[in-house]
Write an enzyme that holds these catalytic residues in place. Sequence first.
Site, PDB file in Angstrom:
ATOM      1  N   ASP A 362      34.687  30.128  39.450  1.00 26.13           N
ATOM      2  CA  ASP A 362      35.744  30.943  39.832  1.00 26.13           C
ATOM      3  C   ASP A 362      36.005  29.999  41.043  1.00 26.13           C
ATOM      4  O   ASP A 362      35.331  29.000  41.519  1.00 26.13           O
ATOM      5  CB  ASP A 362      35.071  32.302  40.242  1.00 26.13           C
ATOM      6  CG  ASP A 362      36.271  33.229  40.818  1.00 26.13           C
ATOM      7  OD1 ASP A 362      37.420  32.862  40.457  1.00 26.13           O
ATOM      8  OD2 ASP A 362      35.919  33.810  41.803  1.00 26.13           O
ATOM      9  N   ASP A 554      31.687  35.557  41.939  1.00 27.66           N
ATOM     10  CA  ASP A 554      31.389  36.285  43.123  1.00 27.66           C
ATOM     11  C   ASP A 554      31.634  37.756  43.362  1.00 27.66           C
ATOM     12  O   ASP A 554      31.562  38.408  44.482  1.00 27.66           O
ATOM     13  CB  ASP A 554      31.804  35.659  44.519  1.00 27.66           C
ATOM     14  CG  ASP A 554      33.279  35.661  44.793  1.00 27.66           C
ATOM     15  OD1 ASP A 554      33.997  35.563  43.852  1.00 27.66           O
ATOM     16  OD2 ASP A 554      33.712  35.677  45.837  1.00 27.66           O
ATOM     17  N   ASP A 558      34.449  39.123  37.806  1.00 23.70           N
ATOM     18  CA  ASP A 558      33.841  37.959  36.883  1.00 23.70           C
ATOM     19  C   ASP A 558      32.490  38.546  35.990  1.00 23.70           C
ATOM     20  O   ASP A 558      32.088  37.581  35.218  1.00 23.70           O
ATOM     21  CB  ASP A 558      33.307  37.107  38.120  1.00 23.70           C
ATOM     22  CG  ASP A 558      34.125  36.296  38.872  1.00 23.70           C
ATOM     23  OD1 ASP A 558      35.315  36.158  38.461  1.00 23.70           O
ATOM     24  OD2 ASP A 558      34.115  36.168  40.137  1.00 23.70           O
TER      25      ASP A 558
END
Length: 665
Positions: A362, A554, A558
């Site tokens: 990410d 994080d 996700d």
Amino acid sequence: MKNTIQSFYRKKECCTLPSDSHDSPKVNKNHHDHHSHNTGAADWKLFFPAFISLTLLLIAVALDHLVVNDWFIGYLRLLVYTLAYIPVGLPVLIEAVKQIRTGDVFSEFLLMGIATLGAFAINEYPEAVAVMLFYTIGENFQDLAVSRATSNIKSLLDQRPDFVTLVKGDSTEEVAAQDVLVNQTIRLKAGEKLALDGVLLSTSGAFDTSALTGESKPKTIRETQVVLAGMINLNTTSLVKVTTPYQDSKLSKILQLVQESSDQKAPTELFIRKFAKIYTPIVVFLALALCFIPYFFVQEYIFQEWLYRSLIFLVISCPCALVISIPLGYFGGVGAASKNGILIKGSNYLDVLADLKHVVTDKTGTMTRGVFQVQEVILSDPNNQSELLEMVNALESHSSHPVATALAQHIGPVNPNLTFQKVEEVPGLGLKGLINGEELLVGNFKLLDRMDIKYSVDTREIVLTTIAIAYKGKYQGYVTIADEIKEEAYQAIQQLNSLGVATTMLSGDKSAVVSYVADKLKIKEAFGDLLPEDKVKKMGSIKENSAPIAFIGDGINDAPAIALSDVGIAMGGLGSDISIESADVVIQDDNPLKIPAAIRIGKKTKQIVWQNIALAFIIKAIVMVLGAGGIATMWEAVFADVGVALLAILNAIRVQKTDFSTGSK
């Protein structure tokens, strides 16, 4: 398979990782010192039976060979060697009986029992005692290694004091940490460790966070920011408001996860366990065959000679070197990771990390700091700017996204008179809510597209992250914010490339922003404007072409991509409970350099495990052949069993001594 005999002399609990529960209302303030003292005493008790056995064995051998006598024969000689055998042999025989009762007939205890009792039967008393003595010493060292490895992780993480200074108005009182309630205030002097999670009430403070993150550099924490149990106050006295009960602190969860990590077995470890269950009965029958079959083929067959060979064969074949050293190798890998601020939830993930082919990351909060600052505010009606931004700020206060923090820092405190109804977070898009009966939308331009709201901005021309605003069904303008790339991110990508691991960036942020960050970091492939389901699709296509893969994120958005990956890595372990819960690996200080470090730990652990497997099989095979041929004696057999086990253990603990902070392999 149970692989220790220490339970005959001491409680098994001393080798398990203690939990955070406290049964007594008061806890000894110096319990860590007492633990160290008790550990030393337990170690002495552990080896005491072996010491008694060794003393009696030396006396018997001296009477056999160094003292001229004609009375140390017959039943007296048998009695002395039997007394030497009992301290080390009796626990093994009892354990063998227990294993048989539970259905595990062909255990290592049975092998050692048959071999040594057989040696007694053919009058090889010194060798019988010596084999069991060295086997016991080897087992004790194995238990000691496991206990020390566990204790190292425990002391590394659980460094909380048992008592804290509670502030009550103008006075203070020393109370047990477990009795402190949420929202109470505690005082932390310079040099003291924090016992509970909380927020800093003082203006600022420097804290040593190495117990949690493995990072030696002190961290400056400011007023209202989070401080966690295990951190050490380095300079001035600080006040902390407790936010979490003692047993629910972040450190407690980490300790629990480290303790539970041993339940998640690596494929190699599972294979060895299954192999041992098949291997052990086979070698028992081979030993029987070695004893009796030569009767039909050898002219001068001597039963005692072939029985001796078969007993040697049994001692050599004991699989304890594999059964103990391999789990210890993986446990050492988990411990080394914890020491470096990396929480790995099971030895199975060490194998996956070692074999990683592709890392998908990410952007926000992973490769960038996630600390946004407002750059521009462009609204269609500047005269209404103040009122509109206050509403935007109030709506964003319902989100924990870093964007909300940036807007709050720019706009100021939330107006308490602004109340929203039906606030909803649209995953990957933004927020919507009703105020005064009218709908306010705050998010990316995809949110406006979904709600069919027209705008005249070419979003491709805006490089920075953009927050679009719509109110009463009409486009109102946008705010641009910028994030800072982490200093360590570039080195992390370089190290991943040097390890032969490909990298891809997936983000819900604008494609222009994602491409800009990826170019800076030399990440070859990058995709932006992705919803959570889009990330899953991209992950699927990447996984088809290169596996195993890891996803680094994080946040809760996700989670689907983490679930699809072979190993999910969470950044932000100190700030996000959801990341600790859902990921397989947690980087506890947000440092991207810990990602290649985790891979190196996995590779080193796997290398050591396979070294131990090769060492055990090669040496055992050689001595087995020599023993069957009548060349090797019981002493070589002892080395092939206990010696190899000790060498494997010494090799296994090397992983905890290795420095993984550099980029070298």
